[in-house]
Design an enzyme around this catalytic site. Structure first.
Site, PDB file in Angstrom:
ATOM      1  N   ARG A  36      20.536-132.823  36.839  1.00 20.77           N
ATOM      2  CA  ARG A  36      21.254-134.778  36.661  1.00 20.77           C
ATOM      3  C   ARG A  36      20.129-134.962  38.159  1.00 20.77           C
ATOM      4  O   ARG A  36      21.207-136.435  38.249  1.00 20.77           O
ATOM      5  CB  ARG A  36      22.845-134.575  36.742  1.00 20.77           C
ATOM      6  CG  ARG A  36      23.087-133.904  35.705  1.00 20.77           C
ATOM      7  CD  ARG A  36      22.880-134.608  34.358  1.00 20.77           C
ATOM      8  NE  ARG A  36      23.352-134.578  33.684  1.00 20.77           N
ATOM      9  CZ  ARG A  36      23.090-133.865  32.495  1.00 20.77           C
ATOM     10  NH1 ARG A  36      22.143-132.817  32.169  1.00 20.77           N
ATOM     11  NH2 ARG A  36      23.715-133.168  31.228  1.00 20.77           N
ATOM     12  N   SER A  43      29.712-136.743  29.662  1.00 20.61           N
ATOM     13  CA  SER A  43      29.885-136.079  30.385  1.00 20.61           C
ATOM     14  C   SER A  43      30.456-137.425  31.515  1.00 20.61           C
ATOM     15  O   SER A  43      29.915-137.385  32.729  1.00 20.61           O
ATOM     16  CB  SER A  43      29.164-134.666  31.484  1.00 20.61           C
ATOM     17  OG  SER A  43      28.961-134.641  30.250  1.00 20.61           O
ATOM     18  N   GLU A 101      29.347-138.098  37.190  1.00 16.64           N
ATOM     19  CA  GLU A 101      27.989-138.042  36.832  1.00 16.64           C
ATOM     20  C   GLU A 101      27.808-139.410  36.688  1.00 16.64           C
ATOM     21  O   GLU A 101      27.297-139.412  37.194  1.00 16.64           O
ATOM     22  CB  GLU A 101      28.552-136.957  35.373  1.00 16.64           C
ATOM     23  CG  GLU A 101      26.897-136.519  35.431  1.00 16.64           C
ATOM     24  CD  GLU A 101      25.545-137.388  34.193  1.00 16.64           C
ATOM     25  OE1 GLU A 101      24.345-137.478  34.803  1.00 16.64           O
ATOM     26  OE2 GLU A 101      26.410-137.269  32.994  1.00 16.64           O
TER      27      GLU A 101
HETATM   28  N1  EPU Z   1      34.618-126.419  27.966  1.00 18.78           N
HETATM   29  C1  EPU Z   1      36.146-125.977  28.285  1.00 18.78           C
HETATM   30  N2  EPU Z   1      36.615-126.931  28.137  1.00 18.78           N
HETATM   31  C2  EPU Z   1      36.530-127.901  27.554  1.00 18.78           C
HETATM   32  C3  EPU Z   1      35.080-128.635  27.663  1.00 18.78           C
HETATM   33  C4  EPU Z   1      34.323-127.431  28.369  1.00 18.78           C
HETATM   34  O1  EPU Z   1      36.444-124.934  28.294  1.00 18.78           O
HETATM   35  O2  EPU Z   1      36.662-129.669  27.318  1.00 18.78           O
HETATM   36  C5  EPU Z   1      33.479-124.903  28.143  1.00 18.78           C
HETATM   37  C6  EPU Z   1      32.940-124.752  27.040  1.00 18.78           C
HETATM   38  O3  EPU Z   1      33.248-124.088  25.667  1.00 18.78           O
HETATM   39  C7  EPU Z   1      31.787-123.986  27.208  1.00 18.78           C
HETATM   40  C8  EPU Z   1      31.588-124.729  28.757  1.00 18.78           C
HETATM   41  O4  EPU Z   1      32.842-125.015  29.015  1.00 18.78           O
HETATM   42  O5  EPU Z   1      32.068-122.301  27.302  1.00 18.78           O
HETATM   43  C9  EPU Z   1      30.755-125.706  29.028  1.00 18.78           C
HETATM   44  O6  EPU Z   1      30.407-126.709  28.023  1.00 18.78           O
HETATM   45  P1  EPU Z   1      29.888-127.340  27.215  1.00 18.78           P
HETATM   46  O7  EPU Z   1      28.577-126.317  26.603  1.00 18.78           O
HETATM   47  O8  EPU Z   1      29.781-128.454  25.608  1.00 18.78           O
HETATM   48  O9  EPU Z   1      28.777-128.054  27.927  1.00 18.78           O
HETATM   49  P2  EPU Z   1      29.423-129.017  29.482  1.00 18.78           P
HETATM   50  O10 EPU Z   1      28.928-128.312  30.256  1.00 18.78           O
HETATM   51  O11 EPU Z   1      30.690-129.968  28.555  1.00 18.78           O
HETATM   52  C10 EPU Z   1      26.748-130.219  29.418  1.00 18.78           C
HETATM   53  C11 EPU Z   1      26.184-131.359  30.016  1.00 18.78           C
HETATM   54  C12 EPU Z   1      26.344-132.338  28.407  1.00 18.78           C
HETATM   55  C13 EPU Z   1      25.817-131.774  27.314  1.00 18.78           C
HETATM   56  C14 EPU Z   1      26.341-130.536  27.496  1.00 18.78           C
HETATM   57  C15 EPU Z   1      25.936-129.991  25.924  1.00 18.78           C
HETATM   58  C16 EPU Z   1      27.021-132.261  31.687  1.00 18.78           C
HETATM   59  C17 EPU Z   1      27.707-132.411  33.114  1.00 18.78           C
HETATM   60  N3  EPU Z   1      27.069-132.431  30.922  1.00 18.78           N
HETATM   61  O12 EPU Z   1      28.069-130.465  28.899  1.00 18.78           O
HETATM   62  O13 EPU Z   1      25.658-133.403  28.489  1.00 18.78           O
HETATM   63  O14 EPU Z   1      25.768-132.477  25.561  1.00 18.78           O
HETATM   64  O15 EPU Z   1      26.280-129.644  28.593  1.00 18.78           O
HETATM   65  O16 EPU Z   1      24.334-129.120  26.659  1.00 18.78           O
HETATM   66  O17 EPU Z   1      26.212-131.167  32.162  1.00 18.78           O
HETATM   67  C18 EPU Z   1      26.210-135.343  29.668  1.00 18.78           C
HETATM   68  O18 EPU Z   1      25.534-135.986  30.654  1.00 18.78           O
HETATM   69  O19 EPU Z   1      26.758-137.276  29.406  1.00 18.78           O
HETATM   70  C19 EPU Z   1      26.474-134.592  28.211  1.00 18.78           C
HETATM   71  C20 EPU Z   1      27.296-135.215  27.810  1.00 18.78           C
END
Ligand code: EPU
Length: 351
Positions: free
Chosen positions: A165, A239, A335
């Site tokens: 990021r 995010s 972020e």
């Molecule tokens: N999780 C939870 N509870 C929640 C949210 C997430 O337990 O409320 C767990 C999920 O089950 C999973 C892990 O956290 O095991 C990671 O979640 P996910 O793969 O959905 O991705 P994220 O870390 O929540 C990141 C990016 C997103 C991107 C997604 C998909 C960041 C800050 N965010 O989210 O980017 O779409 O991966 O790859 O890196 C953005 O930057 O605005 C954004 C949406």
């Protein structure tokens, strides 16, 4: 002759729908106008800031005491270069429009980044990423106006110094460059790396065996639509916190208590944790206060329900940071970028 608008509410230009006025505001539709706008601000001793779709910006309640330049530079060009295909897009093009076009043409490289709101010009700034992809992997170069030297420059991916990021545009060289176009290096061949787990699971569930860009795009859209609220219906900035990167000792300390904790290997032997998971485990999924709430399907997203000020958002954010800190000893950082100076505000934790 440039004629910027005066005293315009910025709440209409952020997908969170909060923030005060811009002293001056100007739409630019060409690279020449972009450079002219920056020189106009300089001549009038004003700060300037370029914005795109406003999907990763929090405007302060005090607004921006300078010139906000909205980048609306359009145009897409595709050309073959050996085995690669170069796609150049104006910084003001809709990002998802570009992804859609690339998938229609059967090009690999951008499909995983489908449905990310905002414009092309924002993609290198924060090195957008999703589903195992980062724009740093496909970006070839950026055309940008260098306000220090008053010249146009071509910056290669290496010169953008990408990490999670982050790029020079939001760190070391912040407020220096204004991006006019971005060129991506795409391919008609699939990449070797396996598909991100949640996408692969989705496709298997529906017995879809194809892995062409359009199929990947459709899966990403389906998965994203469940986990990320549409900002035109529920104002949000995607995010809201970065996924914290910690040392192995910190990761094992938490994992001992929570063996189910998601964790991913990061650079230099460190571990990336999931901010959304930490917020959920701190019992804050669906938590509502100050007119905002964390999204029930994904605790990492903050939705503006009835908040009227950025001050409300910062109070809500700080409660979440404090609760996660208390429970896990980890300090989350914001972020989205904060634009404008909030009076009596604590230091922006993201900078
Ligand atoms: N999780 C939870 N509870 C929640 C949210 C997430 O337990 O409320 C767990 C999920 O089950 C999973 C892990 O956290 O095991 C990671 O979640 P996910 O793969 O959905 O991705 P994220 O870390 O929540 C990141 C990016 C997103 C991107 C997604 C998909 C960041 C800050 N965010 O989210 O980017 O779409 O991966 O790859 O890196 C953005 O930057 O605005 C954004 C949406």
């Amino acid at each position: 002759m440039l004629t910027p608008l005066h005293n315009l509410s910025l709440a209409d230009y952020s997908t969170l729908r909060l923030g005060g006025p811009a002293r001056y505001f100007l739409d630019v539709t060409s690279a020449t106008q972009l450079a002219e706008a920056i020189e106009w601000a300089r001549l009038n001793k004003l700060a300037w800031q370029v914005i795109g779709g406003g999907s990763n910006i929090v405007f302060a309640d005090e607004g921006f005491d300078g010139l906000i330049i909205r980048n609306k530079i359009k145009g897409i060009e595709i050309k073959e270069q050996g085995s690669a295909t170069l796609l150049q897009a104006g910084a003001g093009e809709s990002w998802d429009g570009v992804v859609q076009l690339s998938c229609e043409k059967g090009l690999y490289g951008l499909a995983e980044l489908s449905l990310i709101p905002g414009t092309v010009g924002a993609t290198p700034v924060q090195n957008i990423g999703a589903y195992g992809r980062e724009i740093s992997e496909t970006l070839s170069h950026v055309e940008a106006y260098d306000s220090h030297t008053k010249t146009w420059k071509t910056l290669t991916a290496a010169q953008c110094k990408f990490s999670y990021r982050t790029s020079i545009f939001n760190s070391t060289e912040k407020h220096r460059y204004a991006i006019a176009s971005v060129t991506y290096k795409l391919s008609h061949e699939p990449r070797e790396a396996p598909l991100y787990a949640s996408l692969a699971q989705y496709l298997e569930k529906y017995n879809v065996t194809a892995r062409d860009p359009f199929t990947i795009r459709s899966a990403v859209i389906a998965v994203r639509q469940i986990r990320l609220p549409d900002p035109t219906r529920l104002p949000n900035l995607g995010s809201f916190f970065k996924n914290p990167i910690v040392d192995t000792m910190t990761a094992s300390r938490i994992a001992k208590k929570h063996p189910d904790m998601p964790k991913y290997p990061a650079a230099h032997g460190s571990i990336k944790l999931a901010a959304g998971w930490l917020i959920e485990k701190a019992n804050l999924k669906g938590y509502a206060a100050h007119g905002l709430y964390t999204y029930k399907e994904n605790a990492l997203v903050i939705v503006n329900d009835t908040a009227q000020s950025a001050r409300d958002l910062f109070a809500f954010r700080d409660e979440i940071i404090a609760r996660v800190q208390q429970q896990f000893g980890i300090t989350l950082t914001q972020e989205p970028e904060i634009v404008g100076k909030q009076k009596n505000a604590p230091k922006d934790p993201s900078s």
